[in-house]
Each structure stands twice: as structure tokens, then as C-alpha cells.
Scaffold this active site. Structure first.
Site: not given
Length: 418
Positions: A12, A14, A172, A316
Site C-alpha cells: 500500500g 497510502g 466536505e 491518516a
């Protein structure tokens, strides 16, 4: 570099995977990054791609360019499909990779909670392709409604945009859609914008549950001022190509249902064979190791880690802090030490943008909403972007959007010509 070096495989690219590789940079190890794409995606800004603010190269960065100065890393571009923990082998659709240590940071997919029709007809937003699909579809809806002169009900269905999920992504997206509508209003001279409707649906009684009540209320007021209808305590029961059905039986005609109500861990983690939670995340040990497999570490969206009696959120900052701890523990294992450090997440706060000049920030003693919060949100997001090009282009586009409200990315890219 020789084959005798410990081989650390990271699945990954990310936030967690990238943070792990950066932390591994100073170690004398061989690193293989496995990802089905060749770029790192800045997922928090996907909603701006889907609403025509930014472009694909503004929120993504090539992995090989990111790590070109590290001689001990290579990208293996493939889809990881299984983990053989007993034999220390990662299976991919392009062959097997043997590892000494494995960091599973494979990210997550949309969680439709077993509702097959929702999975079929709703629009997820976890990848560039999904965000582009939303952008093309939303812009198409205006074009199609503009040509639909005979039926008001059909136009209203095309111009009803539903966002499901009251977390940061849903808030958002709804705010950005409202501003996109304001831009479109200048271009469509014969379209009745009183027929446009934006709805934000949340199953619980609050938006942005991680925020203090004052900021949640502020967010609600800003969205309503923008023309978004916020529907709290409203659960989804079903979905079709013609609209959304709520649990109370209400049917909302719509051609656009954007789903941000939850995530599910990549199916890769289930192939290890250890206990997972309802969202498919591995229930890891305090050291972030997978029970029964001390060489495997799961982080980010793939790890169920309990702290203060609750699993950590799939955001995150959690993934980045977990990545650094996993690398420290791997270094200890390489040195032959068995006493590893246990993970403790340090919460630095949360933030969400509600649109141009509007955001909410809860950061230590600082709890504010409005323009100042928006400036903080912009500054911190620019700091976290990879690459100077991204910083300059994104900052420039944000400033231009601030000054003019223009959405330069209103391009429909999936047109098929005969």
C-alpha cells in the site's frame, strides 16, 4: 545491497505505507513496495477532484519519483491478493514475493453494509477513478437537465444530489457541491436552479462526531446557509437507479447518490486467517503485530486497535503514527530483541472544510470555525502534499477559487463519440 539483507515488504502506497518507507530509509534493509497503482494519492482532497476544484495530478504523486533517492527500495506494481503467514509469502496477481517482515497498509474500500443495490447504484469516493466518475456524472446531470424541457419531475430528479454520511468526507462533498451549483448557475441561462437540491443524510443525530458540539452546530448552520438540506437521524434502506429509499419508507428521487457512510478494510487482510472486526480490520496486538504472526504488522485502515476502550478511527494521522511504531519494532526484531514498544496514539485534533472560506478546526485549545480555520486547514494540507509542483498548483488554484469562485476543472472526460 545483497539478498542477505532483511526484506521488508510494504503493501500500500497510502499515508501509512509511505510513512513506513520514509521511516525505513535509514535502515540497512531491502524494501519492496507493493501497490496496484504507481502513485501516492492524497485522499483527503478527492472531494475537490469530484467537484471540479482540482485535477488528478494535483492530488497524486509518482511513487518512483518520491523515493528515487533511496537505493534500497523498489516498486512492485501489482494487486496483492493473499498472505501466507506461515511461509512468509505475499501473493499478487503478478507473482509471489517472499518477505522477512510485512507491513500491511493496503487501505480500505467503501462499506455498503451489505446493501447490494447501494453498492450497485451509489457512487463511492475512495479512488481517483471514483472521484472522476462523480465529477463526470454531476456535470452530465446539468447538461441532461438543460435539455429536459418537458418534465419538471425528471429535471428535479437529475438535479437532486444526495450525500450519505455526516463525517468529514460527506460534509466536505456536500459543501463543495453547493458551491459548484453556484458556479453552474452562471453558465446555464435557461435552467431553473430552484429545482436543484443537495441533501446530506446522516444516520445518527450529529455531523462530524469527532468535533465539539459548538463546531458541529456551526457546521450545520453553514451547510444550511449554502442551501444543503441536512437530514439527521435518517437511515438508508435501499437504493435504485431512480433514487434512495429511507428506513421510514420515504423515497427520494435522484440520479446521484454519493456514498461516504463508512469504509471496509481491503479484503487482503482477511486472507491471513486471524480475527477481524465487522469492518474487516485485523484485531492487532498492542505492538501492532498480527496475532500468531510476529513478522506481520497491520496499520491504518487495516488495523483494529483499541485505545481508551474504542477502536482508533481510520484517518491518516493514526496510520502515520502506527507506521513509525511498526518500523521501530521491526528494527528491534532485526536486532534480535523481543521486547517491543506498544502503540499509543497521540491525538493532535481534527478539522474539516465546509467550503470556500469555511472550515472547523479542533486542535488542542484551539476550537474555531470560519475563515481563520479555513486558512489553517489550507496551510496544513499544503504541508502534507508530496512535491513542490503539487504545493504550487494546488495553492494557486485555491487562491484563484478564493478570489473568483471559479471551478476550472468542469471538464466532462468520459464522452463517447460515434
Amino acid at each position: 545491497m545483497t539478498d542477505k539483507l532483511p526484506h521488508v515488504v510494504v503493501v500500500g502506497a497510502g499515508f501509512g505505507g509511505v510513512a513506513a518507507i520514509k521511516a525505513l530509509a535509514s535502515f540497512n534493509v531491502k524494501i519492496t513496495l507493493v501497490d496496484r497503482t504507481n502513485y501516492h494519492l492524497f485522499q483527503p482532497l478527492l472531494y475537490q477532484l469530484s467537484t471540479s476544484v482540482l485535477s488528478t495530478d494535483d492530488i497524486s504523486f509518482p511513487v518512483r519519483a518520491m523515493f528515487r533517492k533511496m537505493r534500497n527500495i523498489d516498486l512492485f506494481m501489482a494487486k496483492a491478493v493473499g498472505i501466507d503467514g506461515k511461509n512468509k509469502i505475499l501473493h499478487t496477481n503478478h507473482g509471489d514475493i517472499a518477505y522477512d517482515y510485512l507491513i500491511v497498509a493496503a487501505g480500505a474500500t467503501n462499506n455498503f453494509f451489505g446493501m447490494e443495490n447501494v453498492a450497485k447504484y451509489a457512487y463511492g469516493m475512495k479512488t481517483i477513478q471514483e472521484a472522476l466518475h462523480i465529477r463526470n456524472h454531476v456535470l452530465h446531470m446539468f447538461e441532461r437537465a438543460n435539455k429536459q424541457i418537458d418534465s419538471e419531475s425528471v429535471r428535479r430528479q437529475m438535479l437532486t444530489f444526495i450525500c450519505v454520511g455526516g463525517g468529514p468526507t460527506g460534509v466536505e462533498e456536500a459543501g463543495a457541491l453547493a458551491e459548484l451549483v453556484a458556479v453552474q448557475k452562471k453558465d446555464y441561462k435557461y435552467l431553473n436552479f430552484d429545482e436543484v437540491s443537495i441533501k446530506l443524510i446522516e444516520a445518527t443525530d450529529k455531523l462530524l462526531p469527532m468535533m465539539p458540539e459548538k463546531l458541529r452546530n456551526y457546521t450545520l448552520k453553514v451547510l444550511e446557509k449554502k442551501g444543503v438540506e441536512v437530514m439527521l437521524n435518517t437511515a438508508v434502506a435501499d437504493c435504485s437507479e431512480d433514487g434512495l429509499t429511507l428506513k421510514d419508507g420515504t423515497f427520494i428521487p435522484s440520479k446521484t447518490i454519493i456514498w461516504s457512510a463508512g469504509v471496509r478494510a481491503n479484503q487482503l487482510v482477511s486472507t491471513i486467517g486471524t480475527e477481524c472486526d465487522r469492518a474487516g480490520r485485523i484485531i492487532v496486538e498492542k505492538t501492532l503485530q498480527v496475532p500468531g504472526y510476529p513478522e506481520i504488522f497491520a496499520i491504518g485502515d487495516n488495523a483494529h486497535f483499541l485505545q481508551d476502550g474504542r477502536p482508533l478511527a481510520t484517518v491518516a494521522p493514526v496510520a502515520i503514527q502506527e507506521a513509525k511504531l511498526a518500523v521501530r519494532n521491526i528494527s528491534e526484531l532485526i536486532k534480535g530483541r523481543s521486547r517491543l514498544q506498544e502503540f499509543t496514539y497521540v491525538d493532535h485534533g481534527s478539522m474539516a472544510t465546509i467550503g470556500r472560506c469555511e472550515a472547523v478546526v479542533s486542535w488542542g485549545c484551539l476550537r474555531t470555525g470560519g475563515f481563520f480555520a479555513w486558512c489553517i486547514w489550507m496551510f496544513l494540507h499544503l504541508l502534507r502534499l508530496e512535491g513542490t509542483y503539487e504545493d504550487i498548483t494546488v495553492g494557486t488554484k485555491w487562491m484563484w477559487n478564493f478570489l473568483s469562485g471559479t471551478r476550472l476543472g468542469r471538464i466532462i472526460t468520459n464522452i463517447q463519440f460515434d
